[in-house]
Design a protein around this motif. Structure first.
Motif, mmCIF file in Angstrom:
data_model
loop_
_atom_site.group_PDB
_atom_site.id
_atom_site.type_symbol
_atom_site.label_atom_id
_atom_site.label_comp_id
_atom_site.label_asym_id
_atom_site.label_seq_id
_atom_site.Cartn_x
_atom_site.Cartn_y
_atom_site.Cartn_z
ATOM 1 N N HIS A 198 45.558 75.073 50.438
ATOM 2 C CA HIS A 198 46.302 73.959 51.009
ATOM 3 C C HIS A 198 47.584 73.697 50.212
ATOM 4 O O HIS A 198 48.663 73.522 50.783
ATOM 5 C CB HIS A 198 45.418 72.708 51.004
ATOM 6 C CG HIS A 198 46.110 71.460 51.480
ATOM 7 N ND1 HIS A 198 46.137 71.089 52.801
ATOM 8 C CD2 HIS A 198 46.796 70.507 50.802
ATOM 9 C CE1 HIS A 198 46.819 69.956 52.923
ATOM 10 N NE2 HIS A 198 47.231 69.574 51.714
ATOM 11 N N VAL A 199 47.470 73.699 48.895
ATOM 12 C CA VAL A 199 48.628 73.428 48.035
ATOM 13 C C VAL A 199 49.660 74.541 48.148
ATOM 14 O O VAL A 199 50.858 74.289 48.329
ATOM 15 C CB VAL A 199 48.179 73.259 46.568
ATOM 16 C CG1 VAL A 199 49.378 73.237 45.631
ATOM 17 C CG2 VAL A 199 47.351 71.991 46.405
ATOM 18 N N SER A 224 52.289 70.879 47.761
ATOM 19 C CA SER A 224 51.667 70.904 49.086
ATOM 20 C C SER A 224 52.659 70.550 50.186
ATOM 21 O O SER A 224 52.344 70.694 51.372
ATOM 22 C CB SER A 224 50.471 69.939 49.131
ATOM 23 O OG SER A 224 50.898 68.594 49.063
ATOM 24 N N GLY A 262 50.295 72.760 52.600
ATOM 25 C CA GLY A 262 49.448 71.736 53.183
ATOM 26 C C GLY A 262 49.244 71.826 54.669
ATOM 27 O O GLY A 262 49.141 72.898 55.258
#
Length: 510
Positions: free
Chosen positions: A22-23, A228, A27
């Protein structure tokens, strides 16, 4: 009207999920920043060390490959005893990427403090830089080895349920012992609410955080959140003086600045120019922001400070929001997507403008999974569907939260919450002390220090006490002053009256 905020839940975290993915993949947007855009700049007096997003991703995924090649397996816990350099967040994300559970810790901790953590968590490995205090461990991975791993082939991300453990952080509890707080991969997903409603962070922002890489405030607000979103994180190199920060902010065109209130206070007290033309606003957390400090900063820079309320157990869920009117003396409002209440002794929301315990919904995606190995302690913080923060507050008619202080006696030292019982337990073995009690004492407006009050059969030099504390406590936990008393203040039942201690202080600061 009840002291309850609930405008509906935040968008559920997708599954399968991985925090590091995600980061590094920007994101929820699901797109990658321009390959050569700087993800990180480590700022020094003569320039910066820059990491492009392509370099950051390669280093993290290479580290993940190297950790697995070292014999670690998904689910293993790894203790991070690393210095204030980019290797810290890279190792942190590399571990999470492949399903390991990192335990980030401050480099300031002493060997006895780290030993207690290791005894509790039994880490499968310790990632350790030279010169960082740590008991020996059968599987130590050095900083040099971690740097070599960064050039390894990229690992695959270990996707899975968003509720599985991702990392562990320590916090000081009211019982005097730091507790291991287990967070899930979904914790990063929940931070989107604070990105929008506290930071107002944008992909083209350049956010400078004044803290060290290994402080959880820096790790989240200063690094993971900007990354993110595809923004640029600016971190001063180790040893940078607070007086140097204004020049770094201006030279590197920081649009946001994050620090504990004490940093802003010291910047204002210095003779350094605060001409910051690119700064949009500042962010505060770690201790209550005083109205006086906020006003002084705005007058000096033309920018506002926005504070937030959270804890190690839950990411900040109440915050002042850029563009919204904030009533003086309040923290701001609960972030949209959260469910927050002020509860009375019956566990129900109290009427507006009445004090009670600040509580957040136990289903909040940013809330911890629990305290490691302490289910009873976890359950003690839960009442019906609420997680009890242990902080007092009240909700105004327009839904803002006024902070009224801790239920317990937790102290604040430079943005760190410190338990007096932990400090007392560490110092009590001194052979010349009979009794000891510590408290935070305000020595001037908006400035508090930890003071140790003690009784003894003979005089004890403050130099000896400072030296003793240095071997047993991290710097930020060590008392800044000691005062000998004939007796400690007690009540009718003989129990220590901790709140009476500050009145006993005579100002003999050393």
């Amino acid at each position: 009207m009840q002291s309850l905020f609930d405008n509906g839940p935040f968008v559920p975290c997708p599954t399968p999920f991985n925090l590091a993915a995600h980061v590094l993949n920007q994101g929820a947007a699901g797109h990658l920043a321009e390959p050569k855009r700087p993800a990180l700049s480590v700022l020094g007096p003569h320039g910066s060390q820059d990491w492009a997003y392509t370099e950051l991703r390669a280093a993290v995924r290479g580290t993940g490959t190297g950790l697995l090649a070292a014999g670690l397996e998904p689910g293993d816990r790894v203790l991070l005893r690393l210095g204030n350099t980019p290797i810290f967040p890279i190792a942190y994300l590399g571990a999470i990427a492949v399903g390991l559970v990192p335990i980030p810790t401050s480099a300031q901790l002493t060997e006895p403090e780290v030993r207690r953590m290791m005894d509790e968590l039994s880490p499968a490995a310790v990632l350790r830089d030279d010169g960082i205090a740590c008991p020996s461990h059968p599987r130590e991975i050095t900083g040099d080895s971690l740097r070599d791993m960064q050039s390894a082939p990229p690992c695959d991300f270990a996707f899975g349920p968003p509720d599985r453990p991702a990392y562990i952080v320590y916090t000081s509890g009211t019982g005097g012992n730091p507790r291991a707080v287990v967070h899930a991969h979904r914790a990063i997903w929940a931070r989107q609410m604070m990105i929008r409603h506290w930071y107002d962070l944008r992909p083209n922002d350049r956010l400078l955080h004044a803290g060290a890489f290994n402080w959880t405030f820096t790790l989240g607000t200063g690094l993971m959140d900007p990354w993110s979103l595809g923004a640029t994180a600016l971190i001063p190199e180790d040893g940078t003086a607070i007086t140097a920060l204004p020049a770094l902010l201006k030279h590197h065109r920081a649009s946001q600045f994050a620090a504990a209130p004490g940093v802003y206070r010291k910047m204002l007290l210095s003779d350094t120019s605060l001409d910051l033309p690119d700064l949009r606003h500042g962010l505060c957390a770690g201790e209550k922001l005083s109205e006086t400090l906020a006003t002084q900063w705005q007058m000096a820079t033309g920018t506002r400070l926005y504070e937030a309320f959270g804890m190690s157990e839950c990411s900040t869920f109440i915050s002042a929001t850029p563009g919204q009117v904030q009533t003086p003396g309040t923290l701001g409002r609960p972030q949209p997507g959260r469910r927050v209440a002020i509860l009375g002794k019956n566990g129900q929301p109290v009427p507006r403008n009445m004090p009670g315990v600040i509580a957040v919904d136990r289903q909040d995606p940013g809330l911890m999974l629990g305290y490691h190995g302490a289910p009873d302690a976890t359950d003690a913080r839960i009442h019906n569907r609420w997680f009890l923060t242990g902080d007092q507050g009240e909700m105004t008619d327009d839904g803002q939260i006024r902070y009224l202080g801790r239920n317990d006696d937790m102290m604040n030292a430079g943005g760190y919450r410190v338990s007096p019982l932990e400090v007392e337990t560490a110092l009590a073995p001194h052979p010349d002390l009979i009794q000891i009690a510590v408290a935070a004492v305000e020595i001037k407006a908006d400035t508090q220090i930890i003071v140790a009050f003690y009784t003894s059969a003979k005089d004890v030099s403050t130099e000896a006490l400072f030296a003793f504390a240095k071997t047993r406590l991290a710097r930020y936990k060590q008392p800044r002053a000691y005062q000998r008393l004939e007796v400690l203040p007690t009540g009718a039942n003989g129990k220590l009256l901790r709140r009476a201690l500050p009145d006993c202080y005579k100002g003999h600061q050393t």
